[in-house]
Design an enzyme around this catalytic site. Structure first.
Site, short mmCIF file in Angstrom:
data_model
loop_
_atom_site.label_atom_id
_atom_site.label_comp_id
_atom_site.label_asym_id
_atom_site.label_seq_id
_atom_site.Cartn_x
_atom_site.Cartn_y
_atom_site.Cartn_z
N TYR A 72 7.46 7.04 1.54
CA TYR A 72 8.15 7.55 2.75
C TYR A 72 7.83 6.93 3.98
CZ TYR A 72 11.12 10.11 5.74
OH TYR A 72 11.92 10.52 6.74
N ARG B 188 11.83 0.48 8.05
CA ARG B 188 13.33 0.59 8.85
C ARG B 188 13.31 0.40 10.23
NH1 ARG B 188 16.12 6.42 8.00
NH2 ARG B 188 14.06 7.24 8.59
N TYR C 166 8.84 12.65 16.22
CA TYR C 166 7.92 13.45 15.36
C TYR C 166 6.54 12.90 15.79
CZ TYR C 166 11.02 15.65 12.10
OH TYR C 166 11.81 16.28 11.40
N ARG D 109 20.21 13.74 13.95
CA ARG D 109 20.61 15.04 13.28
C ARG D 109 21.99 14.90 12.62
NH1 ARG D 109 15.56 16.63 11.44
NH2 ARG D 109 14.18 16.96 13.14
N GLU E 86 17.49 20.34 0.24
CA GLU E 86 17.98 19.35 1.21
C GLU E 86 19.55 19.61 1.30
OE1 GLU E 86 15.79 16.00 2.91
OE2 GLU E 86 17.80 14.84 2.92
#
Length: 339
Positions: free
Chosen positions: A150, A157, A210, A223, A330
């Site tokens: 991940y 990305r 983060y 979000r 999730e």
């Protein structure tokens, strides 16, 4: 058959979750306005129009018992085509696209190439604003070459965003990244001719901020995103989990994680209503999809959802690895409405 918020005559961007027996009644509508179809744990039904972008993803649907097909409908007659590895459909305001590519042991490289192709497509077809992205690939929590896949995905990305001269903070699409049982890297997305308004959650640190403890590159998503045209408003809520600030909370407790996730969704919807000048969204205006980690019991999650959501019985539960090992559940959502 249709939820109250969506009818075939609405002319709004919409998502439907339909059983195979329900498809014949809406095939004409899908043929006219369909942008894409996604099936979990199986291939999409052969009855769908062959020109429609379609994906089968190796994440089994756990509920309901009968398989559902996720159908995206545009606001008007769709034009469809294929550019390179990307199948796409557009309605003059939105473009839906999907692609699959082998990831192997180089998820970073595969992700970068997929997003390079995605951004090139959007510029070529005149839908430059990326609004929502779904990312699925195997082994999301597995470590390779000293780094979790991940986190490697996040590097690939962000590198692609930078190559395309796109921001890596602030104006980012809504997104999710989940682990499949097998198969390639699968990406599907919605883009638009006009920019979307990013929404952040005051209970959570923005993902693109983060700290380095979560990897060398931060996740490139907002979000939620809000898209408004004429008197229509659409909201894409990213995959949302039991995270407070930047930390996972309630490890091992599916019920508590679900409650925390629902609180995050509540505050996020309150924020988007306030920041968008009174969009007026409530729980009933959304369709939801729930991702559940393999081995996690469904009953605690179902009980918490039933207490909050008016359409809990119609929510698909899909088995998937969540992007953090300690997270069990999730939830994502999409809603569209008129004033």
């Amino acid at each position: 058959m249709f939820p109250a918020m969506v009818t075939p005559t609405d002319g709004m961007l919409a998502v439907l979750y339909l059983r195979q027996a329900e498809l014949p009644a809406v095939l004409d509508l899908i043929g006219e306005r369909g942008l894409g179809a996604v099936a979990f744990g199986a291939a999409p039904p052969a009855t769908l129009p062959p020109s429609l972008p379609q994906l089968g993803i190796a994440m089994p649907q756990r509920l309901p018992a009968e398989p559902l097909v996720e159908i995206w409908l545009g606001v008007s007659r769709a034009t469809r085509g294929r550019t390179g590895a990307i199948d796409w459909a557009c309605d003059g305001l939105h473009l839906f696209g999907s692609l699959q590519t082998e990831a192997g042991a180089d998820i970073r490289g595969a992700t970068g190439r997929a997003y390079d192709a995605l951004f090139q497509l959007l510029e070529r077809h005149g839908y430059p604003h990326l609004v929502r992205v779904w990312n699925y690939f195997p082994g999301i929590n597995r470590e390779e070459s000293g780094l979790e896949r991940y986190r490697q995905f996040n590097i690939g990305r962000q590198e692609a965003f930078l190559r395309a001269n796109r921001p890596v903070s602030g104006a980012l699409p809504a997104a999710c990244a989940l682990g499949t049982h097998a198969g390639p890297l699968v990406v599907y997305f919605v883009a638009a001719r006009i920019p979307a308004f990013p929404i952040e959650n005051p209970r959570q640190l923005s993902a693109y901020r983060y700290p380095p403890a979560y990897g060398p590159r931060s996740p490139s998503f907002s979000r939620a995103t809000l898209l408004r045209w004429a008197n229509r408003t659409a909201v894409f809520i990213s995959g949302t989990a039991s995270i407070l600030g930047h930390e996972s909370v309630h490890p091992g407790d599916a019920a508590a994680q679900t409650r925390e996730t629902l609180m995050n969704l509540t505050v996020l919807v309150e924020t988007l209503n306030r920041e968008s000048g009174g969009a007026g969204f409530g729980w009933k205006d959304f369709r939801y999809k729930v991702y559940v980690r393999p081995g996690c019991p469904l009953e605690p999650i179902q009980c918490e959802l039933a207490a909050m959501l008016p359409v809990a019985d119609d929510v698909p539960f899909v088995e998937a690895e969540i992007c953090r090992r300690e997270l069990l559940v999730e939830i994502e959502a999409f809603g569209s409405r008129t004033p």
